[in-house]
Design a protein around this motif. Structure first.
Motif, PDB file in Angstrom:
ATOM      1  N   GLU A 117      -0.353  10.547   4.525  1.00 25.97           N
ATOM      2  CA  GLU A 117      -1.108   9.534   3.788  1.00 25.97           C
ATOM      3  C   GLU A 117      -0.439   8.164   3.643  1.00 25.97           C
ATOM      4  OE1 GLU A 117      -2.295  11.103  -0.018  1.00 25.97           O
ATOM      5  OE2 GLU A 117      -2.445  13.136   0.793  1.00 25.97           O
ATOM      6  N   VAL A 118       0.861   8.088   3.805  1.00 22.09           N
ATOM      7  CA  VAL A 118       1.556   6.837   3.496  1.00 22.09           C
ATOM      8  C   VAL A 118       1.726   5.999   4.764  1.00 22.09           C
ATOM      9  CG1 VAL A 118       3.638   5.819   2.518  1.00 22.09           C
ATOM     10  CG2 VAL A 118       2.742   7.956   1.585  1.00 22.09           C
ATOM     11  N   ARG A 121       0.754   4.170  -2.772  1.00 28.38           N
ATOM     12  CA  ARG A 121       0.355   5.504  -2.352  1.00 28.38           C
ATOM     13  C   ARG A 121       1.418   6.538  -2.729  1.00 28.38           C
ATOM     14  NH1 ARG A 121      -3.625   8.823  -1.840  1.00 28.38           N
ATOM     15  NH2 ARG A 121      -4.831   7.103  -0.941  1.00 28.38           N
ATOM     16  N   MET A 174       0.829  -1.207   0.000  1.00 30.66           N
ATOM     17  CA  MET A 174       0.000   0.000   0.000  1.00 30.66           C
ATOM     18  C   MET A 174       0.862   1.255   0.000  1.00 30.66           C
ATOM     19  SD  MET A 174      -2.920   1.095   2.744  1.00 30.66           S
ATOM     20  CE  MET A 174      -3.774   2.673   2.619  1.00 30.66           C
ATOM     21  N   ARG A 177       1.130   7.215  -6.356  1.00 28.19           N
ATOM     22  CA  ARG A 177      -0.062   8.012  -6.659  1.00 28.19           C
ATOM     23  C   ARG A 177       0.150   9.481  -6.295  1.00 28.19           C
ATOM     24  NH1 ARG A 177      -6.120   6.957  -4.122  1.00 28.19           N
ATOM     25  NH2 ARG A 177      -7.075   8.883  -4.872  1.00 28.19           N
TER      26      ARG A 177
END
Length: 224
Positions: free
Chosen positions: A199-200, A140, A136, A143
């Motif tokens: 976010e990561v 991420r 993930m 992205r």
């Protein structure tokens, strides 16, 4: 064990063949394969930062463990491109990350390095354990970079974050941004770091000089 390697475009030219088999010890990783290939084909070292590596049809990190049934594909940018954000246990090379973003039309290159400090909240630090939900986290990061690139014409970016145990002074994250003008490169670099921290899924466990350890889940994920 014997691993099958497929090479395309410039990677094929460098190896002099489209397919070959490489003998590796059991449990070897993509990183170990790279070392073996570069030893036999020195010209590969110069283009490796631009390559994406796929194992059995899926994009793979340097830590991906290979088996004797693995098929590894070396993909230059025209064949799908290298990831723009990735997680690794290997020491980070800022030059390799910067090479991902350089270009003749990009006169400004900004490079940020986050390193392990020797103190935190008044306590002496001897190292940090970085942990992540790797699949993930890598997706991420990629992205985030893609979205920030899309906001500014001519901007390119790349980010690498290291996991595992790092000693004081070792680099935990490298962010490279490049654009025709410096302001855009500075701004994008900072935004990537801020989004990475929010976010990561990467966490750090601080290791102190007195032998104690604490997860700093509320602190910066990148160490800065």
């Amino acid at each position: 064990m014997r691993v099958r390697v497929l090479a395309f475009a410039t990677a094929r030219d460098t190896l002099g063949t489209e397919a070959l088999e490489v003998d590796l010890p059991e449990g070897a990783t993509v990183s170990a394969l790279r070392e073996e290939l570069v030893r036999d084909f020195p010209g590969l070292e110069g283009i490796w930062p631009r390559l994406a590596v796929a194992v059995d049809g899926e994009m793979a990190s340097p830590e991906r463990v290979l088996t004797d049934t693995s098929e590894v594909a070396l993909l230059p940018p025209v064949s799908g491109g290298a990831p723009k954000g990735w997680i690794t246990e290997d020491p980070l090379d800022p030059g390799t990350v910067a090479d991902r973003v350089r270009g003749p039309g990009r006169g400004a290159v900004v490079l940020f390095l986050g390193a392990v400090r020797d103190s935190s909240l008044g306590r002496r630090v001897r190292g940090i354990l970085y942990s992540s939900y790797r699949e993930m986290a890598g997706a991420r990061l990629d992205r985030i970079v893609t979205e920030i690139e899309a906001e500014t014409a001519g901007l390119t970016a790349a980010v690498a974050h290291r996991v595992g145990v790092l000693e004081v002074g070792e680099t935990s994250v490298v962010i490279a941004t490049a654009s025709p003008h410096r302001e855009e490169a500075y701004r994008a670099n900072r935004r990537i770091l801020e989004r990475l921290k929010r976010e990561v899924p990467i966490w750090k466990r601080e290791r102190y000089a007195d032998g104690s350890e604490v997860w700093r889940e509320e602190e910066s994920l990148a160490g800065e």
